[in-house]
Design a protein around this motif. Structure first.
Motif, PDB file in Angstrom:
ATOM      1  N   LYS A 106       0.854  -1.185   0.000  1.00 45.43           N
ATOM      2  CA  LYS A 106       0.000   0.000   0.000  1.00 45.43           C
ATOM      3  C   LYS A 106       0.886   1.229   0.000  1.00 45.43           C
ATOM      4  CE  LYS A 106      -4.493  -0.069   2.008  1.00 45.43           C
ATOM      5  NZ  LYS A 106      -5.305  -0.215   3.173  1.00 45.43           N
ATOM      6  N   LYS A 107       0.520   2.242  -0.763  1.00 49.99           N
ATOM      7  CA  LYS A 107       1.315   3.468  -0.760  1.00 49.99           C
ATOM      8  C   LYS A 107       1.071   4.207   0.537  1.00 49.99           C
ATOM      9  CE  LYS A 107       2.104   7.776  -3.156  1.00 49.99           C
ATOM     10  NZ  LYS A 107       1.880   8.567  -1.946  1.00 49.99           N
ATOM     11  N   GLY A 108       2.141   4.451   1.275  1.00 51.83           N
ATOM     12  CA  GLY A 108       2.035   5.180   2.524  1.00 51.83           C
ATOM     13  C   GLY A 108       1.760   6.660   2.289  1.00 51.83           C
ATOM     14  N   ARG A 109       1.204   7.319   3.288  1.00 53.54           N
ATOM     15  CA  ARG A 109       0.866   8.746   3.154  1.00 53.54           C
ATOM     16  C   ARG A 109       2.053   9.604   2.768  1.00 53.54           C
ATOM     17  NH1 ARG A 109      -2.946   9.571   8.109  1.00 53.54           N
ATOM     18  NH2 ARG A 109      -4.834   8.936   7.077  1.00 53.54           N
ATOM     19  N   ASN A 110       3.159   9.378   3.426  1.00 47.93           N
ATOM     20  CA  ASN A 110       4.346  10.197   3.178  1.00 47.93           C
ATOM     21  C   ASN A 110       5.327   9.534   2.214  1.00 47.93           C
ATOM     22  OD1 ASN A 110       3.383  12.162   4.961  1.00 47.93           O
ATOM     23  ND2 ASN A 110       4.229  11.046   6.711  1.00 47.93           N
ATOM     24  N   GLU A 111       4.930   8.447   1.620  1.00 44.91           N
ATOM     25  CA  GLU A 111       5.793   7.715   0.692  1.00 44.91           C
ATOM     26  C   GLU A 111       5.663   8.321  -0.700  1.00 44.91           C
ATOM     27  OE1 GLU A 111       6.694   3.025  -0.212  1.00 44.91           O
ATOM     28  OE2 GLU A 111       4.642   3.604   0.244  1.00 44.91           O
ATOM     29  N   SER A 112       6.776   8.551  -1.349  1.00 48.25           N
ATOM     30  CA  SER A 112       6.723   9.104  -2.700  1.00 48.25           C
ATOM     31  C   SER A 112       6.237   8.023  -3.674  1.00 48.25           C
ATOM     32  CB  SER A 112       8.105   9.600  -3.129  1.00 48.25           C
ATOM     33  OG  SER A 112       8.970   8.497  -3.350  1.00 48.25           O
ATOM     34  N   ILE A 113       5.763   8.477  -4.821  1.00 49.18           N
ATOM     35  CA  ILE A 113       5.323   7.532  -5.854  1.00 49.18           C
ATOM     36  C   ILE A 113       6.494   6.653  -6.278  1.00 49.18           C
ATOM     37  CG2 ILE A 113       4.506   7.345  -8.239  1.00 49.18           C
ATOM     38  CD1 ILE A 113       2.834   9.887  -7.710  1.00 49.18           C
ATOM     39  N   GLU A 114       7.675   7.253  -6.401  1.00 48.87           N
ATOM     40  CA  GLU A 114       8.857   6.486  -6.809  1.00 48.87           C
ATOM     41  C   GLU A 114       9.203   5.400  -5.788  1.00 48.87           C
ATOM     42  OE1 GLU A 114       8.730   9.802  -6.618  1.00 48.87           O
ATOM     43  OE2 GLU A 114       9.534  10.686  -8.458  1.00 48.87           O
ATOM     44  N   LYS A 133       7.431   1.969 -16.281  1.00 47.33           N
ATOM     45  CA  LYS A 133       7.853   2.923 -17.308  1.00 47.33           C
ATOM     46  C   LYS A 133       6.907   4.129 -17.344  1.00 47.33           C
ATOM     47  CE  LYS A 133       8.528   3.176 -22.296  1.00 47.33           C
ATOM     48  NZ  LYS A 133       8.346   2.455 -23.549  1.00 47.33           N
ATOM     49  N   ILE A 134       5.607   3.881 -17.326  1.00 48.46           N
ATOM     50  CA  ILE A 134       4.605   4.954 -17.346  1.00 48.46           C
ATOM     51  C   ILE A 134       4.711   5.793 -16.076  1.00 48.46           C
ATOM     52  CG2 ILE A 134       2.120   5.431 -17.279  1.00 48.46           C
ATOM     53  CD1 ILE A 134       1.819   2.827 -19.033  1.00 48.46           C
ATOM     54  N   THR A 135       4.902   5.130 -14.942  1.00 49.96           N
ATOM     55  CA  THR A 135       4.999   5.825 -13.658  1.00 49.96           C
ATOM     56  C   THR A 135       6.239   6.720 -13.620  1.00 49.96           C
ATOM     57  OG1 THR A 135       3.810   4.036 -12.575  1.00 49.96           O
ATOM     58  CG2 THR A 135       5.081   5.494 -11.154  1.00 49.96           C
ATOM     59  N   LYS A 136       7.371   6.225 -14.123  1.00 48.95           N
ATOM     60  CA  LYS A 136       8.591   7.044 -14.155  1.00 48.95           C
ATOM     61  C   LYS A 136       8.395   8.275 -15.036  1.00 48.95           C
ATOM     62  CE  LYS A 136      12.117   3.602 -13.151  1.00 48.95           C
ATOM     63  NZ  LYS A 136      13.261   2.843 -13.668  1.00 48.95           N
ATOM     64  N   ALA A 137       7.756   8.083 -16.185  1.00 46.04           N
ATOM     65  CA  ALA A 137       7.500   9.214 -17.081  1.00 46.04           C
ATOM     66  C   ALA A 137       6.577  10.232 -16.408  1.00 46.04           C
ATOM     67  CB  ALA A 137       6.885   8.726 -18.396  1.00 46.04           C
ATOM     68  N   TYR A 138       5.564   9.737 -15.724  1.00 41.76           N
ATOM     69  CA  TYR A 138       4.626  10.615 -15.020  1.00 41.76           C
ATOM     70  C   TYR A 138       5.354  11.413 -13.941  1.00 41.76           C
ATOM     71  CZ  TYR A 138       0.921  12.064 -11.844  1.00 41.76           C
ATOM     72  OH  TYR A 138       0.103  12.795 -11.030  1.00 41.76           O
ATOM     73  N   CYS A 139       6.173  10.748 -13.142  1.00 50.27           N
ATOM     74  CA  CYS A 139       6.899  11.426 -12.060  1.00 50.27           C
ATOM     75  C   CYS A 139       7.881  12.454 -12.627  1.00 50.27           C
ATOM     76  CB  CYS A 139       7.627  10.408 -11.190  1.00 50.27           C
ATOM     77  SG  CYS A 139       6.499   9.405 -10.202  1.00 50.27           S
ATOM     78  N   GLY A 140       8.523  12.122 -13.743  1.00 43.79           N
ATOM     79  CA  GLY A 140       9.433  13.072 -14.396  1.00 43.79           C
ATOM     80  C   GLY A 140       8.690  14.315 -14.859  1.00 43.79           C
ATOM     81  N   ALA A 141       7.526  14.137 -15.439  1.00 44.22           N
ATOM     82  CA  ALA A 141       6.716  15.267 -15.898  1.00 44.22           C
ATOM     83  C   ALA A 141       6.245  16.102 -14.708  1.00 44.22           C
ATOM     84  CB  ALA A 141       5.514  14.762 -16.701  1.00 44.22           C
ATOM     85  N   GLU A 142       5.858  15.456 -13.622  1.00 45.04           N
ATOM     86  CA  GLU A 142       5.439  16.179 -12.421  1.00 45.04           C
ATOM     87  C   GLU A 142       6.583  17.027 -11.873  1.00 45.04           C
ATOM     88  OE1 GLU A 142       2.327  16.199 -10.440  1.00 45.04           O
ATOM     89  OE2 GLU A 142       1.817  15.813 -12.525  1.00 45.04           O
ATOM     90  N   GLU A 143       7.779  16.510 -11.905  1.00 50.26           N
ATOM     91  CA  GLU A 143       8.948  17.239 -11.409  1.00 50.26           C
ATOM     92  C   GLU A 143       9.220  18.461 -12.283  1.00 50.26           C
ATOM     93  OE1 GLU A 143      11.792  18.146  -8.741  1.00 50.26           O
ATOM     94  OE2 GLU A 143      10.414  16.466  -8.567  1.00 50.26           O
ATOM     95  N   VAL A 144       9.097  18.318 -13.590  1.00 49.48           N
ATOM     96  CA  VAL A 144       9.291  19.442 -14.515  1.00 49.48           C
ATOM     97  C   VAL A 144       8.261  20.533 -14.230  1.00 49.48           C
ATOM     98  CG1 VAL A 144       9.097  20.144 -16.942  1.00 49.48           C
ATOM     99  CG2 VAL A 144      10.399  18.099 -16.340  1.00 49.48           C
ATOM    100  N   VAL A 145       6.988  20.135 -14.077  1.00 49.10           N
ATOM    101  CA  VAL A 145       5.927  21.098 -13.790  1.00 49.10           C
ATOM    102  C   VAL A 145       6.205  21.820 -12.469  1.00 49.10           C
ATOM    103  CG1 VAL A 145       3.475  21.317 -13.195  1.00 49.10           C
ATOM    104  CG2 VAL A 145       4.164  19.920 -15.147  1.00 49.10           C
ATOM    105  N   LYS A 146       6.629  21.058 -11.467  1.00 46.56           N
ATOM    106  CA  LYS A 146       6.935  21.649 -10.152  1.00 46.56           C
ATOM    107  C   LYS A 146       8.064  22.676 -10.270  1.00 46.56           C
ATOM    108  CE  LYS A 146       8.799  19.940  -5.911  1.00 46.56           C
ATOM    109  NZ  LYS A 146       9.115  18.748  -5.143  1.00 46.56           N
ATOM    110  N   ASN A 147       9.094  22.345 -11.020  1.00 49.17           N
ATOM    111  CA  ASN A 147      10.214  23.264 -11.211  1.00 49.17           C
ATOM    112  C   ASN A 147       9.806  24.508 -12.001  1.00 49.17           C
ATOM    113  OD1 ASN A 147      11.995  21.672  -9.769  1.00 49.17           O
ATOM    114  ND2 ASN A 147      12.712  20.569 -11.564  1.00 49.17           N
ATOM    115  N   LEU A 148       8.958  24.333 -12.986  1.00 57.60           N
ATOM    116  CA  LEU A 148       8.483  25.470 -13.770  1.00 57.60           C
ATOM    117  C   LEU A 148       7.675  26.441 -12.910  1.00 57.60           C
ATOM    118  CD1 LEU A 148       7.419  23.857 -17.163  1.00 57.60           C
ATOM    119  CD2 LEU A 148       9.286  25.467 -16.782  1.00 57.60           C
TER     120      LEU A 148
END
Length: 168
Positions: A90-98, A149-164
Protein backbone atom coordinates in the motif's frame (compact mmCIF):
# COMPACT_ATOMS: atom_id res chain seq x y z
CA UNK A 1 -28.41 0.12 -18.23
CA UNK A 2 -30.16 -1.03 -15.11
CA UNK A 3 -29.20 0.66 -11.84
CA UNK A 4 -28.84 -2.68 -10.06
CA UNK A 5 -25.69 -3.57 -12.06
CA UNK A 6 -22.72 -2.05 -10.27
CA UNK A 7 -19.60 -1.36 -12.37
CA UNK A 8 -17.04 -4.18 -12.14
CA UNK A 9 -13.37 -3.14 -11.86
CA UNK A 10 -11.72 -6.43 -10.96
CA UNK A 11 -11.87 -6.01 -7.20
CA UNK A 12 -15.10 -7.87 -6.46
CA UNK A 13 -16.11 -11.50 -6.89
CA UNK A 14 -16.72 -11.85 -10.67
CA UNK A 15 -19.37 -14.58 -10.38
CA UNK A 16 -21.66 -12.19 -8.50
CA UNK A 17 -21.29 -9.59 -11.22
CA UNK A 18 -22.16 -12.11 -13.93
CA UNK A 19 -25.20 -13.35 -12.00
CA UNK A 20 -26.63 -9.84 -11.59
CA UNK A 21 -25.92 -9.07 -15.23
CA UNK A 22 -27.57 -12.28 -16.49
CA UNK A 23 -30.64 -11.69 -14.34
CA UNK A 24 -30.97 -8.21 -15.82
CA UNK A 25 -30.48 -9.59 -19.34
CA UNK A 26 -33.32 -12.08 -18.77
CA UNK A 27 -35.61 -9.35 -17.42
CA UNK A 28 -34.97 -7.18 -20.49
CA UNK A 29 -34.96 -10.20 -22.84
CA UNK A 30 -31.62 -9.25 -24.45
CA UNK A 31 -30.31 -11.42 -27.28
CA UNK A 32 -26.67 -12.57 -27.35
CA UNK A 33 -25.38 -9.59 -29.33
CA UNK A 34 -27.09 -7.14 -26.98
CA UNK A 35 -25.75 -8.98 -23.93
CA UNK A 36 -22.18 -8.79 -25.23
CA UNK A 37 -22.59 -5.10 -26.05
CA UNK A 38 -24.20 -4.22 -22.72
CA UNK A 39 -21.71 -6.28 -20.68
CA UNK A 40 -18.92 -4.02 -21.89
CA UNK A 41 -20.71 -1.06 -20.31
CA UNK A 42 -20.67 -2.72 -16.87
CA UNK A 43 -16.87 -2.89 -16.81
CA UNK A 44 -14.51 -0.25 -15.43
CA UNK A 45 -10.79 0.10 -14.97
CA UNK A 46 -8.79 -3.08 -15.35
CA UNK A 47 -11.86 -5.11 -16.35
CA UNK A 48 -12.59 -2.67 -19.18
CA UNK A 49 -8.97 -2.89 -20.30
CA UNK A 50 -9.28 -6.68 -20.32
CA UNK A 51 -12.42 -6.46 -22.48
CA UNK A 52 -10.84 -4.03 -24.94
CA UNK A 53 -7.87 -6.36 -25.42
CA UNK A 54 -9.98 -9.36 -26.43
CA UNK A 55 -8.95 -10.46 -29.93
CA UNK A 56 -11.39 -9.33 -32.63
CA UNK A 57 -14.09 -11.87 -33.43
CA UNK A 58 -12.83 -14.25 -30.73
CA UNK A 59 -16.20 -14.25 -28.94
CA UNK A 60 -19.33 -15.52 -30.69
CA UNK A 61 -21.78 -15.76 -27.79
CA UNK A 62 -22.38 -14.34 -24.36
CA UNK A 63 -21.54 -17.74 -22.87
CA UNK A 64 -18.06 -17.52 -24.41
CA UNK A 65 -17.66 -13.97 -23.14
CA UNK A 66 -18.85 -14.99 -19.67
CA UNK A 67 -16.45 -17.96 -19.58
CA UNK A 68 -13.48 -15.85 -20.72
CA UNK A 69 -14.36 -13.16 -18.16
CA UNK A 70 -14.67 -15.65 -15.30
CA UNK A 71 -11.50 -17.46 -16.32
CA UNK A 72 -9.55 -14.20 -16.26
CA UNK A 73 -10.94 -12.69 -13.10
CA UNK A 74 -11.37 -15.87 -11.08
CA UNK A 75 -7.75 -16.63 -11.93
CA UNK A 76 -6.73 -13.26 -10.53
CA UNK A 77 -8.88 -13.79 -7.43
CA UNK A 78 -7.23 -17.16 -6.80
CA UNK A 79 -3.80 -15.55 -6.54
CA UNK A 80 -4.82 -13.01 -3.90
CA UNK A 81 -4.35 -15.41 -1.00
CA UNK A 82 -1.24 -17.04 -2.42
CA UNK A 83 0.75 -13.79 -2.67
CA UNK A 84 0.07 -11.96 0.58
CA UNK A 85 3.19 -9.83 0.31
CA UNK A 86 1.97 -8.03 -2.80
CA UNK A 87 -1.58 -8.03 -1.43
CA UNK A 88 -0.41 -6.03 1.56
CA UNK A 89 1.48 -3.45 -0.51
CA UNK A 90 0.00 0.00 0.00
CA UNK A 91 1.31 3.47 -0.76
CA UNK A 92 2.04 5.18 2.52
CA UNK A 93 0.87 8.75 3.15
CA UNK A 94 4.35 10.20 3.18
CA UNK A 95 5.79 7.72 0.69
CA UNK A 96 6.72 9.10 -2.70
CA UNK A 97 5.32 7.53 -5.85
CA UNK A 98 8.86 6.49 -6.81
CA UNK A 99 9.47 4.78 -3.46
CA UNK A 100 6.13 2.99 -3.57
CA UNK A 101 6.77 1.87 -7.15
CA UNK A 102 10.19 0.46 -6.20
CA UNK A 103 8.73 -1.38 -3.20
CA UNK A 104 5.80 -2.71 -5.23
CA UNK A 105 8.15 -3.88 -8.00
CA UNK A 106 10.31 -5.75 -5.47
CA UNK A 107 7.26 -7.42 -3.92
CA UNK A 108 5.72 -8.25 -7.30
CA UNK A 109 8.91 -10.00 -8.42
CA UNK A 110 8.59 -12.32 -5.42
CA UNK A 111 5.05 -13.20 -6.50
CA UNK A 112 6.24 -15.39 -9.36
CA UNK A 113 2.98 -17.32 -9.77
CA UNK A 114 0.82 -14.21 -10.04
CA UNK A 115 -0.19 -13.28 -13.62
CA UNK A 116 1.10 -9.97 -14.96
CA UNK A 117 -2.46 -8.67 -15.36
CA UNK A 118 -3.10 -9.27 -11.66
CA UNK A 119 0.05 -7.33 -10.74
CA UNK A 120 -1.03 -4.41 -12.93
CA UNK A 121 -4.48 -4.37 -11.34
CA UNK A 122 -3.02 -4.51 -7.83
CA UNK A 123 -0.70 -1.58 -8.55
CA UNK A 124 -3.57 0.52 -9.88
CA UNK A 125 -5.73 -0.32 -6.88
CA UNK A 126 -3.00 0.56 -4.36
CA UNK A 127 -1.91 3.83 -5.99
CA UNK A 128 -3.51 6.94 -4.51
CA UNK A 129 -2.56 9.60 -7.09
CA UNK A 130 -5.69 10.11 -9.24
CA UNK A 131 -3.81 11.67 -12.17
CA UNK A 132 -1.36 8.76 -12.34
CA UNK A 133 -4.24 6.28 -12.14
CA UNK A 134 -5.94 8.09 -15.03
CA UNK A 135 -2.70 7.92 -17.03
CA UNK A 136 -2.32 4.19 -16.36
CA UNK A 137 -5.90 3.47 -17.44
CA UNK A 138 -5.40 5.59 -20.54
CA UNK A 139 -2.23 3.77 -21.59
CA UNK A 140 -3.51 0.30 -20.57
CA UNK A 141 -0.22 -1.37 -19.55
CA UNK A 142 -0.10 -5.15 -19.95
CA UNK A 143 2.87 -5.81 -17.67
CA UNK A 144 4.29 -4.47 -14.45
CA UNK A 145 7.37 -3.29 -16.37
CA UNK A 146 5.11 -1.09 -18.54
CA UNK A 147 3.50 0.26 -15.36
CA UNK A 148 6.93 1.22 -14.02
CA UNK A 149 7.85 2.92 -17.31
CA UNK A 150 4.61 4.95 -17.35
CA UNK A 151 5.00 5.83 -13.66
CA UNK A 152 8.59 7.04 -14.15
CA UNK A 153 7.50 9.21 -17.08
CA UNK A 154 4.63 10.61 -15.02
CA UNK A 155 6.90 11.43 -12.06
CA UNK A 156 9.43 13.07 -14.40
CA UNK A 157 6.72 15.27 -15.90
CA UNK A 158 5.44 16.18 -12.42
CA UNK A 159 8.95 17.24 -11.41
CA UNK A 160 9.29 19.44 -14.52
CA UNK A 161 5.93 21.10 -13.79
CA UNK A 162 6.94 21.65 -10.15
CA UNK A 163 10.21 23.26 -11.21
CA UNK A 164 8.48 25.47 -13.77
CA UNK A 165 6.06 26.74 -11.14
CA UNK A 166 8.99 27.87 -8.99
CA UNK A 167 10.22 30.12 -11.80
CA UNK A 168 6.83 31.65 -12.55
Amino acid sequence: MSDNIQPYDGSEYPVDHVRVFQTTARVYNWDTATQCHMFKHTLRGAARIWFEHLPRESISSFQELRDAFLESFLGIKRHNDRDKKIHCAKKGRNESIEDFTRRFLTESRRAKKMPEAAKVIKFMKKMSDPELIKQLYWEAPESIDEVVKITKAYCGAEEVVKNLRQWI
